[in-house]
Scaffold this active site. Structure first.
Site, PDB file in Angstrom:
ATOM      1  CD  GLU A  36      26.873  51.250  23.957  1.00  0.00           C
ATOM      2  OE1 GLU A  36      26.345  52.359  23.797  1.00  0.00           O
ATOM      3  OE2 GLU A  36      27.351  50.582  23.025  1.00  0.00           O
ATOM      4  CB  CYS A  63      29.034  49.078  18.860  1.00  0.00           C
ATOM      5  SG  CYS A  63      29.830  48.259  17.451  1.00  0.00           S
ATOM      6  CG  ASN A 118      33.995  52.606  18.444  1.00  0.00           C
ATOM      7  OD1 ASN A 118      33.718  53.222  17.415  1.00  0.00           O
ATOM      8  ND2 ASN A 118      33.319  51.557  18.855  1.00  0.00           N
ATOM      9  CD  GLU A 127      28.522  50.485   8.541  1.00  0.00           C
ATOM     10  OE1 GLU A 127      29.137  50.219   9.575  1.00  0.00           O
ATOM     11  OE2 GLU A 127      28.489  51.631   8.043  1.00  0.00           O
ATOM     12  N   GLY A 147      26.937  55.416  15.774  1.00  0.00           N
ATOM     13  CA  GLY A 147      27.013  56.176  17.025  1.00  0.00           C
ATOM     14  C   GLY A 147      25.983  55.683  18.022  1.00  0.00           C
ATOM     15  CB  SER A 148      24.903  57.108  21.208  1.00  0.00           C
ATOM     16  OG  SER A 148      24.498  58.393  20.784  1.00  0.00           O
ATOM     17  CB  VAL A 149      20.312  54.379  21.102  1.00  0.00           C
ATOM     18  CG1 VAL A 149      18.800  54.447  20.950  1.00  0.00           C
ATOM     19  CG2 VAL A 149      20.799  52.948  20.876  1.00  0.00           C
ATOM     20  N   PRO A 150      20.627  57.584  21.177  1.00  0.00           N
ATOM     21  CG  PRO A 150      20.978  58.478  23.313  1.00  0.00           C
ATOM     22  CD  PRO A 150      21.414  57.370  22.412  1.00  0.00           C
ATOM     23  CB  THR A 151      23.376  60.567  18.031  1.00  0.00           C
ATOM     24  OG1 THR A 151      23.969  60.990  19.251  1.00  0.00           O
ATOM     25  CG2 THR A 151      23.716  61.566  16.946  1.00  0.00           C
ATOM     26  CD  GLU A 154      25.798  49.070  11.315  1.00  0.00           C
ATOM     27  OE1 GLU A 154      25.767  48.430  12.390  1.00  0.00           O
ATOM     28  OE2 GLU A 154      25.607  48.548  10.217  1.00  0.00           O
ATOM     29  CE  LYS A 208      29.605  64.939  12.615  1.00  0.00           C
ATOM     30  NZ  LYS A 208      30.696  64.748  13.605  1.00  0.00           N
TER      31      LYS A 208
HETATM   32  N1  LIG Z   1      26.790  49.551  15.737  1.00  0.00           N
HETATM   33  C1  LIG Z   1      27.988  49.958  15.375  1.00  0.00           C
HETATM   34  O1  LIG Z   1      28.539  49.552  14.351  1.00  0.00           O
HETATM   35  C2  LIG Z   1      28.741  50.937  16.251  1.00  0.00           C
HETATM   36  C3  LIG Z   1      30.107  51.100  16.047  1.00  0.00           C
HETATM   37  C4  LIG Z   1      30.801  52.011  16.850  1.00  0.00           C
HETATM   38  C5  LIG Z   1      30.140  52.739  17.834  1.00  0.00           C
HETATM   39  N2  LIG Z   1      28.816  52.553  18.024  1.00  0.00           N
HETATM   40  C6  LIG Z   1      28.113  53.285  19.103  1.00  0.00           C
HETATM   41  O2  LIG Z   1      28.561  54.631  19.148  1.00  0.00           O
HETATM   42  C7  LIG Z   1      28.457  55.134  20.469  1.00  0.00           C
HETATM   43  C8  LIG Z   1      29.743  55.837  20.827  1.00  0.00           C
HETATM   44  O3  LIG Z   1      30.091  56.759  19.854  1.00  0.00           O
HETATM   45  P1  LIG Z   1      29.878  58.329  20.037  1.00  0.00           P
HETATM   46  O4  LIG Z   1      29.997  58.695  21.469  1.00  0.00           O
HETATM   47  O5  LIG Z   1      30.755  58.991  19.053  1.00  0.00           O
HETATM   48  O6  LIG Z   1      28.346  58.492  19.576  1.00  0.00           O
HETATM   49  P2  LIG Z   1      27.530  59.829  19.344  1.00  0.00           P
HETATM   50  O7  LIG Z   1      26.157  59.420  18.991  1.00  0.00           O
HETATM   51  O8  LIG Z   1      27.718  60.778  20.451  1.00  0.00           O
HETATM   52  O9  LIG Z   1      28.237  60.515  18.076  1.00  0.00           O
HETATM   53  C9  LIG Z   1      28.399  59.837  16.863  1.00  0.00           C
HETATM   54  C10 LIG Z   1      28.573  60.844  15.738  1.00  0.00           C
HETATM   55  O10 LIG Z   1      27.374  61.593  15.583  1.00  0.00           O
HETATM   56  C11 LIG Z   1      27.658  62.983  15.557  1.00  0.00           C
HETATM   57  N3  LIG Z   1      26.475  63.674  16.068  1.00  0.00           N
HETATM   58  C12 LIG Z   1      26.170  63.928  17.361  1.00  0.00           C
HETATM   59  N4  LIG Z   1      24.973  64.547  17.427  1.00  0.00           N
HETATM   60  C13 LIG Z   1      24.521  64.679  16.155  1.00  0.00           C
HETATM   61  C14 LIG Z   1      23.350  65.228  15.568  1.00  0.00           C
HETATM   62  N5  LIG Z   1      22.370  65.774  16.317  1.00  0.00           N
HETATM   63  N6  LIG Z   1      23.205  65.192  14.227  1.00  0.00           N
HETATM   64  C15 LIG Z   1      24.158  64.627  13.454  1.00  0.00           C
HETATM   65  N7  LIG Z   1      25.303  64.107  13.949  1.00  0.00           N
HETATM   66  C16 LIG Z   1      25.479  64.127  15.287  1.00  0.00           C
HETATM   67  C17 LIG Z   1      28.910  63.089  16.410  1.00  0.00           C
HETATM   68  O11 LIG Z   1      29.596  64.298  16.150  1.00  0.00           O
HETATM   69  C18 LIG Z   1      29.681  61.865  15.967  1.00  0.00           C
HETATM   70  O12 LIG Z   1      30.347  62.086  14.754  1.00  0.00           O
HETATM   71  C19 LIG Z   1      28.173  53.935  21.337  1.00  0.00           C
HETATM   72  O13 LIG Z   1      26.824  53.918  21.696  1.00  0.00           O
HETATM   73  C20 LIG Z   1      28.507  52.760  20.430  1.00  0.00           C
HETATM   74  O14 LIG Z   1      27.845  51.580  20.767  1.00  0.00           O
HETATM   75  C21 LIG Z   1      28.096  51.693  17.246  1.00  0.00           C
HETATM   76  C1  LIG Z   2      35.803  45.117  14.747  1.00  0.00           C
HETATM   77  N1  LIG Z   2      34.902  44.881  15.865  1.00  0.00           N
HETATM   78  C2  LIG Z   2      35.659  44.503  17.044  1.00  0.00           C
HETATM   79  C3  LIG Z   2      33.992  43.781  15.547  1.00  0.00           C
HETATM   80  C4  LIG Z   2      34.170  46.108  16.188  1.00  0.00           C
HETATM   81  C5  LIG Z   2      33.222  46.598  15.141  1.00  0.00           C
HETATM   82  C6  LIG Z   2      32.795  48.037  15.351  1.00  0.00           C
HETATM   83  C7  LIG Z   2      32.085  48.302  16.639  1.00  0.00           C
HETATM   84  O1  LIG Z   2      32.305  49.188  17.423  1.00  0.00           O
END
Ligand SMILES: NC(=O)c1ccc[n+]([C@@H]2O[C@H](COP(=O)([O-])OP(=O)(O)OC[C@H]3O[C@@H](n4cnc5c(N)ncnc54)[C@H](O)[C@@H]3O)[C@@H](O)[C@H]2O)c1
Ligand SMILES: C[N+](C)(C)CCCC=O
Length: 586
Positions: A483, A380, A249, A560, A324-328, A346, A272
């Site tokens: 989410e 996020c 994103n 961060e 990334g996502s909670v499951p990952t 994060e 990555k």
């Molecule tokens: N808290 C934050 O700062 C923040 C910011 C942006 C996005 N997000 C979260 O990210 C999610 C959306 O992003 P997404 O769909 O790319 O998430 P995702 O978890 O599917 O993937 C994130 C990254 O992890 C990698 N990945 C996937 N499986 C992996 C594994 N088993 N081992 C190592 N790496 C792996 C992916 O290739 C990608 O680069 C949403 O849940 C969003 O809330 C959080």
């Molecule tokens: C810059 N924002 C809008 C605060 C987003 C931070 C990163 C979250 O996805």
């Protein structure tokens, strides 16, 4: 330098488009210093807030409009160059004109093909649904080569003084500023967000580098006096080779949020990106090299889950920072636990935004829009559970719906577009699925929530939808609990402060939260009670780099931005110095 993207229209590389002058070149120069941007609707009074609104409505990043949180400091001396080759006001869209050039891995200071690329993956342009090109996923051998190259660079970089590192980071920030328009354009083409927002992301990115450049020279230890003239001191040392794994994103911004503090502390980083947005981080790698980091200090390894696993499991990787996502995130933590590696996580959120009846309604409505619809709602920390005190529910809802319906959707490279395309066809369908389910569970679609097909024929296969406001929501609905990561706002009425706090905290997430009220004591009482890492009072989703950002509960840990991030990219060594003789107990 090899081009990442090639532009059909002018036949030149994007990085060389300074030669691609337009007949309006002089206009940008003439307007520098005095902005002719129309004031944003709803702009009411001068001051900090109005300058931020002006900045949001100004597409030229001219110094009179930029607000402190997105600003060049010192002033944008490179602006005339941007204005001369991209006269923003009349720029026509370049959507559908770029082709991806391989390779996209970056190792030891150069773009390279991975030695054991597993398979080719397509890269899409969300605005058109077009395949822009393909790139190779990296295998275990390539990951190992990247780690070895980073280890070699770490030996050089970690021996430099903070001030030496600072100068290189400042130069990188300067180059990002200089290439702002190019990076933002690339981000828009690959991610689908509006160019307007992509420019803000780039500004936040170079500010992040500047901020950590400032802190690099200030890294210091402590001196402790001990009995008999003995003493001790502490050293804050780098960790080694850090891995950054990012989401799609905010591709460029996330890479900067991780690499800037990592490099400032003396580490090397292998990054990555998400396979959906592999492009802009390669520009960052090239910029770091140009700025003077040792070859190998910032490497890019492209790939998906398997590549990410090779990185996390590598024995010479000292730390993993994941967005990334909670499951990952759970998987990353499990893998890192096996190597006792520190992790920053994060993760996702389902954040509450609480609007009390004494709020300034216009601010609350603006806040709710900012909390839900930036980057097509793919944010996020979005405040997607909008709790509204019953007395103002009707007025607030009416206004929020009216404003949501006016959001200009379409070609993200056009200046007046405020909502572009979602990241992929499958994600768009997933978001629409949440809306269907919400209706089945009794929510009322007050506006939007359906596909949007722009008139422009080249955009007809893009991933667009109309932003959605859901009424009649209850806490037990899926749209309120999970989410969605799309432009869907759920409105929930409430009556009392105690009740709303209980409901706001009734979630496993804890990334962010916000409150709108004119009662200053209530505002602070409410944020103190919110179980969230990032709280906003009378605003939402602003992100000055000086402020730590990160979650509570299942939204992750570590921070961060801000000074706090320095602790997550360094370790503390204590040195105890004996000035007398050794007294043994034996
Ligand atoms: N808290 C934050 O700062 C923040 C910011 C942006 C996005 N997000 C979260 O990210 C999610 C959306 O992003 P997404 O769909 O790319 O998430 P995702 O978890 O599917 O993937 C994130 C990254 O992890 C990698 N990945 C996937 N499986 C992996 C594994 N088993 N081992 C190592 N790496 C792996 C992916 O290739 C990608 O680069 C949403 O849940 C969003 O809330 C959080
Ligand atoms: C810059 N924002 C809008 C605060 C987003 C931070 C990163 C979250 O996805």
């Amino acid at each position: 330098m090899r081009a990442l993207l090639q532009r059909e229209a002018c036949g030149g590389e994007l990085g060389e488009k300074r030669g691609c002058r337009s007949q309006d070149a002089g206009r940008g120069r003439a307007q520098r210093g005095r902005c002719a941007a129309p004031p944003r609707p709803g702009l009411r009074s001068p001051g900090v807030k109005s300058s931020r609104a002006a900045a949001l409505s100004c597409s030229r990043a001219c110094s009179c409009c930029l607000a402190p949180w997105m600003l060049p400091r010192p002033s944008l001396s490179l602006l005339p160059r941007f204005c001369s080759f991209l006269p923003i006001a009349t720029m026509s869209s370049k959507t559908s004109t770029f082709h991806l050039q391989q390779p996209l891995n970056y190792r030891a200071g150069a773009r390279i093909q991975p030695v054991d690329g597993s398979h080719n993956e397509e890269v899409y342009e969300p605005a058109t649904g077009r395949v822009m090109g393909k790139f190779l996923f990296s295998g275990e051998k390539e990951v190992d080569l990247a780690v070895q190259s980073a280890k070699a660079a770490f030996k050089i970089w970690s021996q430099k003084s903070g001030m030496e590192r600072s100068r290189v980071l400042l130069e990188a920030a300067r180059i990002i500023r200089e290439r702002r328009e190019e990076i933002a354009t690339m981000e828009t083409i690959n991610n689908g967000k509006s160019i307007f927002e992509a420019r803000v992301d780039v500004d936040i990115s170079w500010q992040c580098l500047e901020y950590y450049a400032g802190l690099a020279g200030a890294i210091a230890g402590q001196h402790v006096q001990l009995p008999g003239g003995s003493f001790a001191y502490t050293r804050r040392e780098a960790l080694g080779v850090c891995v950054g794994i990012g989401a799609w994103n905010y591709p460029f911004q996330i890479a900067c949020w991780k690499s800037a503090p990592a490099l400032a502390c003396g580490n090397a980083m292998i990054y990555k990106p998400s396979p959906l947005t592999p492009i802009s981080v390669v520009l960052l790698a090239e910029i770091f090299t140009q700025a003077g980091v040792p070859n190998g200090l910032f490497n890019v390894v492209q790939g998906g889950a398997a590549t990410g696993q090779f990185l996390c499991q590598h024995r010479d990787v000292a730390k993993v920072s994941f967005t990334g996502s909670v499951p990952t995130g759970i998987k990353i933590m499990e893998m890192s636990a096996k190597g006792i590696k520190p992790v920053t996580l994060e993760l996702g959120g389902k954040s509450p935004l609480i609007i009390f009846s004494d709020s300034v309604l216009e601010n609350a409505v603006n806040g709710a829009l900012m909390a839900n619809f930036l980057t097509q709602g793919e944010v996020c920390c979005n405040g997607t559970r909008v709790f509204v005190q019953r007395e103002i529910l009707e007025a607030f809802t009416e206004e929020v719906v009216k404003r949501t319906q006016k959001i200009k959707i379409g070609d993200p490279l056009l200046e007046d577009t405020r909502m572009g395309a979602l990241i992929s066809r499958s994600h768009l369908e997933r978001v629409l699925g949440f809306i269907s389910q919400a209706k089945e569970q009794g929510a009322k679609v007050l506006c939007g929530g359906e596909l949007y097909v722009p008139d422009d024929l080249k955009l007809k296969n893009g991933y667009y939808m109309r932003p959605c406001v859901l009424g009649d929501c209850r806490d037990d609905m899926t749209c309120v609990k999970e989410e969605i990561f799309g432009p869907v706002m759920s409105i929930l009425p409430f009556d009392t402060e105690e009740e709303v706090l209980e409901r706001a905290n009734n979630t496993t997430f804890g990334l962010a939260g916000g409150v709108f009220t004119r009662d200053i004591q209530r505002a602070h009482r409410v944020v103190a009670a919110l179980q969230a890492g990032m709280c906003f009072i009378n605003n939402y989703n602003i992100s000055p780099v000086e402020l730590p950002f990160g979650g509570y509960k299942m939204s992750g840990f570590g921070r961060e931005n801000g000074r706090a991030a320095m602790e997550y990219y360094s370790q503390l060594k204590t040195v105890c110095v004996e000035m007398g003789d050794v007294e043994s107990v034996f």
